[in-house]
Design a protein around this motif. Structure first.
Motif, PDB file in Angstrom:
ATOM      1  N   SER A 187       1.067  -1.188  -0.159  1.00 21.87           N
ATOM      2  CA  SER A 187       0.273   0.064  -0.057  1.00 21.87           C
ATOM      3  C   SER A 187       0.780   1.396  -0.132  1.00 21.87           C
ATOM      4  CB  SER A 187      -1.195   0.423   1.170  1.00 21.87           C
ATOM      5  OG  SER A 187      -1.697  -1.393   0.954  1.00 21.87           O
ATOM      6  N   LYS A 188       2.317   1.422   0.743  1.00 26.76           N
ATOM      7  CA  LYS A 188       2.561   2.370   0.805  1.00 26.76           C
ATOM      8  C   LYS A 188       3.401   2.689  -1.016  1.00 26.76           C
ATOM      9  CE  LYS A 188       6.806   3.884   3.390  1.00 26.76           C
ATOM     10  NZ  LYS A 188       7.260   2.784   4.815  1.00 26.76           N
ATOM     11  N   VAL A 189       3.873   1.399  -1.655  1.00 27.95           N
ATOM     12  CA  VAL A 189       4.581   1.706  -2.610  1.00 27.95           C
ATOM     13  C   VAL A 189       3.672   2.899  -3.473  1.00 27.95           C
ATOM     14  CG1 VAL A 189       5.814   0.723  -4.706  1.00 27.95           C
ATOM     15  CG2 VAL A 189       6.341   0.351  -1.135  1.00 27.95           C
ATOM     16  N   LEU A 190       1.911   1.715  -3.500  1.00 26.67           N
ATOM     17  CA  LEU A 190       1.585   2.480  -4.669  1.00 26.67           C
ATOM     18  C   LEU A 190       0.970   3.723  -4.438  1.00 26.67           C
ATOM     19  CD1 LEU A 190      -0.818  -0.819  -4.820  1.00 26.67           C
ATOM     20  CD2 LEU A 190       1.093  -0.007  -6.471  1.00 26.67           C
ATOM     21  N   MET A 191       0.774   4.027  -3.156  1.00 23.22           N
ATOM     22  CA  MET A 191       0.356   5.227  -3.015  1.00 23.22           C
ATOM     23  C   MET A 191       1.872   6.246  -3.810  1.00 23.22           C
ATOM     24  SD  MET A 191      -1.150   7.641  -1.614  1.00 23.22           S
ATOM     25  CE  MET A 191      -2.723   6.340  -1.101  1.00 23.22           C
ATOM     26  N   VAL A 192       2.989   6.029  -3.215  1.00 19.48           N
ATOM     27  CA  VAL A 192       4.898   7.002  -3.172  1.00 19.48           C
ATOM     28  C   VAL A 192       4.070   7.017  -5.082  1.00 19.48           C
ATOM     29  CG1 VAL A 192       6.700   6.887  -3.621  1.00 19.48           C
ATOM     30  CG2 VAL A 192       5.471   6.475  -1.600  1.00 19.48           C
ATOM     31  N   ALA A 193       3.908   5.547  -5.634  1.00 22.32           N
ATOM     32  CA  ALA A 193       3.748   5.218  -6.800  1.00 22.32           C
ATOM     33  C   ALA A 193       2.720   6.464  -7.567  1.00 22.32           C
ATOM     34  CB  ALA A 193       4.010   4.265  -7.991  1.00 22.32           C
ATOM     35  N   LEU A 194       1.954   6.170  -6.939  1.00 22.57           N
ATOM     36  CA  LEU A 194       0.223   7.182  -7.259  1.00 22.57           C
ATOM     37  C   LEU A 194       0.941   8.450  -7.372  1.00 22.57           C
ATOM     38  CD1 LEU A 194      -2.684   7.325  -8.614  1.00 22.57           C
ATOM     39  CD2 LEU A 194      -3.152   7.043  -5.945  1.00 22.57           C
ATOM     40  N   ASN A 195       1.241   9.045  -6.531  1.00 24.16           N
ATOM     41  CA  ASN A 195       1.948  10.830  -6.526  1.00 24.16           C
ATOM     42  C   ASN A 195       2.874  10.513  -7.262  1.00 24.16           C
ATOM     43  OD1 ASN A 195       0.219  11.254  -4.214  1.00 24.16           O
ATOM     44  ND2 ASN A 195       1.404  10.635  -2.662  1.00 24.16           N
ATOM     45  N   LEU A 196       4.127   9.507  -7.500  1.00 23.15           N
ATOM     46  CA  LEU A 196       5.229  10.307  -8.112  1.00 23.15           C
ATOM     47  C   LEU A 196       4.807  10.328 -10.121  1.00 23.15           C
ATOM     48  CD1 LEU A 196       8.278   8.004  -7.046  1.00 23.15           C
ATOM     49  CD2 LEU A 196       7.996  10.802  -7.003  1.00 23.15           C
ATOM     50  N   CYS A 197       3.074   9.497 -10.025  1.00 24.42           N
ATOM     51  CA  CYS A 197       2.797  10.007 -11.715  1.00 24.42           C
ATOM     52  C   CYS A 197       1.826  10.893 -11.427  1.00 24.42           C
ATOM     53  CB  CYS A 197       2.069   8.454 -11.749  1.00 24.42           C
ATOM     54  SG  CYS A 197       2.678   6.637 -12.225  1.00 24.42           S
ATOM     55  N   TYR A 198       0.994  11.179 -10.308  1.00 26.69           N
ATOM     56  CA  TYR A 198       0.807  12.967 -10.527  1.00 26.69           C
ATOM     57  C   TYR A 198       1.450  13.708 -10.306  1.00 26.69           C
ATOM     58  CZ  TYR A 198      -2.837  15.648  -9.128  1.00 26.69           C
ATOM     59  OH  TYR A 198      -3.221  17.434  -9.090  1.00 26.69           O
ATOM     60  N   ASP A 199       2.865  13.977 -10.101  1.00 25.69           N
ATOM     61  CA  ASP A 199       3.508  14.607  -9.929  1.00 25.69           C
ATOM     62  C   ASP A 199       3.976  14.802 -11.511  1.00 25.69           C
ATOM     63  OD1 ASP A 199       3.108  15.354  -7.343  1.00 25.69           O
ATOM     64  OD2 ASP A 199       4.662  14.677  -6.578  1.00 25.69           O
ATOM     65  N   TYR A 200       4.183  13.486 -12.484  1.00 25.78           N
ATOM     66  CA  TYR A 200       5.146  13.581 -13.454  1.00 25.78           C
ATOM     67  C   TYR A 200       4.267  14.149 -14.940  1.00 25.78           C
ATOM     68  CZ  TYR A 200       6.096  12.069 -18.308  1.00 25.78           C
ATOM     69  OH  TYR A 200       6.299  12.046 -19.508  1.00 25.78           O
ATOM     70  N   LEU A 201       2.700  13.461 -14.302  1.00 21.74           N
ATOM     71  CA  LEU A 201       1.787  14.417 -15.580  1.00 21.74           C
ATOM     72  C   LEU A 201       1.810  15.530 -15.293  1.00 21.74           C
ATOM     73  CD1 LEU A 201      -0.532  11.055 -15.052  1.00 21.74           C
ATOM     74  CD2 LEU A 201       0.971  11.581 -16.960  1.00 21.74           C
ATOM     75  N   GLN A 202       1.077  16.405 -13.334  1.00 25.69           N
ATOM     76  CA  GLN A 202       1.006  17.645 -14.262  1.00 25.69           C
ATOM     77  C   GLN A 202       2.851  18.659 -14.455  1.00 25.69           C
ATOM     78  OE1 GLN A 202      -1.473  19.588 -12.202  1.00 25.69           O
ATOM     79  NE2 GLN A 202      -0.253  21.131 -13.288  1.00 25.69           N
ATOM     80  N   MET A 203       4.160  18.093 -14.639  1.00 28.12           N
ATOM     81  CA  MET A 203       4.971  18.763 -14.809  1.00 28.12           C
ATOM     82  C   MET A 203       4.998  18.634 -16.078  1.00 28.12           C
ATOM     83  SD  MET A 203       8.142  18.025 -12.531  1.00 28.12           S
ATOM     84  CE  MET A 203       8.010  17.402 -12.206  1.00 28.12           C
ATOM     85  N   LYS A 204       4.175  17.719 -17.292  1.00 28.19           N
ATOM     86  CA  LYS A 204       4.401  17.537 -18.490  1.00 28.19           C
ATOM     87  C   LYS A 204       3.466  18.121 -19.015  1.00 28.19           C
ATOM     88  CE  LYS A 204       2.523  13.819 -21.752  1.00 28.19           C
ATOM     89  NZ  LYS A 204       2.675  12.795 -21.745  1.00 28.19           N
ATOM     90  N   GLN A 205       2.243  18.605 -17.797  1.00 25.89           N
ATOM     91  CA  GLN A 205       1.444  19.835 -18.507  1.00 25.89           C
ATOM     92  C   GLN A 205       1.718  21.010 -18.515  1.00 25.89           C
ATOM     93  OE1 GLN A 205      -2.947  19.139 -16.502  1.00 25.89           O
ATOM     94  NE2 GLN A 205      -3.454  21.350 -17.304  1.00 25.89           N
TER      95      GLN A 205
END
Length: 86
Positions: free
Chosen positions: A38-56
């Motif tokens: 659960s911890k790894v999935l939450m961090v992965a989700l947050n990193l993906c979200y940050d990546y998509l925000q930076m991409k936009q």
């Protein structure tokens, strides 16, 4: 999370890979309310979200720069075509 991995990579990518692993470890340390998968999935989700925000944000920035460049080129072209400059 007390794991060590051997990750094959090109020598020129080694430093960035270590930086990424360190960043991931830091992000995992920040999540204290979850454990394991659960911890790894939450961090992965947050990193993906940050990546998509930076991409936009980067895409929007590039579009603004393109518009500014086009405006500047139009101004240069019109100033060269102006009768007062001929």
């Amino acid at each position: 999370m007390n794991h060590t991995f051997e990750v094959p990579c090109e020598p020129e990518d080694r430093e960035r890979l270590i930086e990424a692993a360190t960043m991931l470890e830091d992000k995992l340390d920040q999540v204290t309310t979850l454990k394991g998968e659960s911890k790894v999935l939450m961090v992965a989700l947050n990193l993906c979200y940050d990546y998509l925000q930076m991409k936009q944000d980067t895409t929007q920035y590039c579009l603004r720069l393109d518009d500014q460049l086009e405006d500047a080129m139009t101004q240069i072209a019109s100033s060269q075509d102006s009768p007062s400059n001929n």
